[in-house]
Design a protein around this motif. Structure first.
Motif, mmCIF file in Angstrom:
data_model
loop_
_atom_site.group_PDB
_atom_site.id
_atom_site.type_symbol
_atom_site.label_atom_id
_atom_site.label_comp_id
_atom_site.label_asym_id
_atom_site.label_seq_id
_atom_site.Cartn_x
_atom_site.Cartn_y
_atom_site.Cartn_z
ATOM 1 N N HIS A 116 5.286 -3.600 11.867
ATOM 2 C CA HIS A 116 3.913 -4.043 12.123
ATOM 3 C C HIS A 116 3.397 -4.857 10.951
ATOM 4 C CE1 HIS A 116 3.323 -0.253 9.970
ATOM 5 N NE2 HIS A 116 2.049 -0.544 9.793
ATOM 6 N N ASP A 120 1.991 -3.233 3.584
ATOM 7 C CA ASP A 120 3.006 -2.328 3.023
ATOM 8 C C ASP A 120 4.309 -2.362 3.837
ATOM 9 O OD1 ASP A 120 1.260 -1.089 4.918
ATOM 10 O OD2 ASP A 120 2.068 0.878 4.420
ATOM 11 N N HIS A 121 4.314 -3.079 4.935
ATOM 12 C CA HIS A 121 5.533 -3.197 5.760
ATOM 13 C C HIS A 121 6.030 -4.635 5.806
ATOM 14 C CE1 HIS A 121 5.136 0.943 7.324
ATOM 15 N NE2 HIS A 121 3.894 0.724 6.927
ATOM 16 N N ASP A 237 4.838 3.191 11.237
ATOM 17 C CA ASP A 237 3.682 4.076 11.066
ATOM 18 C C ASP A 237 3.243 4.703 12.387
ATOM 19 O OD1 ASP A 237 3.598 3.581 8.383
ATOM 20 O OD2 ASP A 237 1.755 2.402 8.405
ATOM 21 N N HIS A 280 6.988 6.009 5.888
ATOM 22 C CA HIS A 280 6.508 6.666 4.669
ATOM 23 C C HIS A 280 6.962 8.124 4.657
ATOM 24 C CE1 HIS A 280 3.854 3.219 4.089
ATOM 25 N NE2 HIS A 280 3.436 3.375 5.328
HETATM 26 ZN ZN LIG Z 1 2.304 1.863 6.390
#
Ligand SMILES: [Zn+2]
Length: 361
Positions: A116, A120-121, A237, A280
């Motif tokens: 996505h 952070d990805h 996520d 994560h």
């Molecule tokens: Zn994330």
């Protein structure tokens, strides 16, 4: 059966996830990942299967504070990365070091598959692409959301004005959620993806069977990847072991992201025998139990919103949310967390078919 989401609503979004520590968590598969999480350090590079590794890339601030990157070796020796992690400054040292650790180099990366659009990805994808010529693969809806990100943020200001926020909180919400928020990927003039991924597509990784499983909710184009032969489910996520993923955090969408998320939780139940490789925290088993825990949490919250609506006459969104027992309580919230709590309250009210009971003046 769950109520169907009402069509036609439009919701703002931002990036990150919201922790809800009260929810029970599954046991970790990986002792080193569990220990790293407990000690607040990055977990080491770890082999998951022959030709599949995981490494952690840190990011600045927020919760959680590292992304698990997965490295998958194709039969021709090239590498695919699932979520390259965050890179604000185009530095790729952690990725380079991790690949060196397994005897490979960044130059071997031929594909970057992204679950996505969050920084952070997706964050390091452009830098990996520039450094290696690797192709970036992502769901079509994520690419569209990125294109509309700036316009979305401005339009969200109009929503915020209708929430009944106390004056002293409004500026902070606009700064964190509306036109004031940072548009993470705006600076890049490059295309966001070379390959548009749709549900059911196989990723071009020679000799591997990595299939896209569209799981909208956290963001509209969120996609998990299924490696059935290796028994692995890469969940980004969508499903995390301890964190309750935020909903509707990928821009404004025509449909209620909460309804989409609940349907996506149902969908993931078809993969209960696979080892879960989340974006994560740590790997775990039994995605079915975890998906049901997350769905139960949402059902409970829907009930709280219904009770708040029953108790109030023509309330504002802020007044409804103030009666919902968010962890920490809404009185302690500001900025992003407050905006997230308020939009989630709106999603629940909409799912109940009671959005029109909320005053928007
Ligand atoms: Zn994330």
């Amino acid at each position: 059966m769950r109520p169907r989401p009402a069509a036609g609503g439009r919701y703002g979004g931002a990036v990150t996830t919201v922790p809800t520590p009260a929810v029970p968590a599954p046991e970790p598969i990986s002792p080193v990942q569990a220990a790293a999480l407990r000690d607040g350090v990055l977990p080491p590079v770890e082999q998951v299967r022959p030709g599949v590794w995981t490494l952690a890339v840190p990011f600045r601030g927020g919760v959680p504070d590292a992304t698990l990157v997965y490295v998958v070796e194709a039969f021709d020796g090239s590498l695919a990365l699932i979520d390259p992690g965050w890179s604000d400054d185009d530095r790729l040292e952690v990725l380079r070091d991790g690949l060196t650790h397994i005897g490979r180099s960044l130059d071997d990366v031929a594909l970057v598959a992204v679950t996505h659009l969050h920084a952070d990805h997706l964050g390091a994808a452009a830098a990996v692409r520039r450094a290696t010529g690797a192709r970036v693969a992502m769901h079509r809806l994520e690419v569209e959301a990125l294109r509309h990100e700036r316009a979305d943020a401005a339009a969200t200001d109009a929503d915020i004005a209708t929430w009944g926020l106390p004056e002293e909180l409004r500026a902070g919400v606009v700064a964190a959620w509306g036109s004031g928020r940072r548009i993470g990927l705006e600076r890049t003039a490059e295309p966001f993806a070379d390959l548009l991924v749709e549900d059911g597509d196989l990723l071009p990784v020679a000799g591997r069977e990595l299939r896209a499983l569209w799981t909208p909710g956290h963001t509209a184009g969120h996609t998990c990847f299924v490696d059935q032969p290796d028994g692995l489910l890469f969940t980004g996520d969508h499903v995390l072991p301890r964190i309750n993923p935020g909903i509707g955090l990928g821009g404004r969408t025509p449909a209620n992201p909460l309804g989409a998320y609940l349907a996506s939780l149902d969908r993931i139940e078809g993969y209960g025998d696979l080892e879960v490789c989340p974006g994560h925290e740590y790997r775990f088993r039994d995605v079915v139990a975890r998906a049901r825990t997350l769905a139960r949490h949402r059902e409970e919250r829907t009930r709280h919103v219904a009770e708040a609506l029953d108790a109030l006459a023509s309330p504002t969104l802020f007044e409804v949310a103030s009666r919902v027992p968010f962890s920490g309580g809404i009185a302690s919230m500001s900025g992003f967390l407050l905006a997230s709590a308020l939009t989630q309250t709106a999603f629940h009210a909409d799912l109940l078919g009671r959005a029109d009971e909320i005053r928007t003046a």
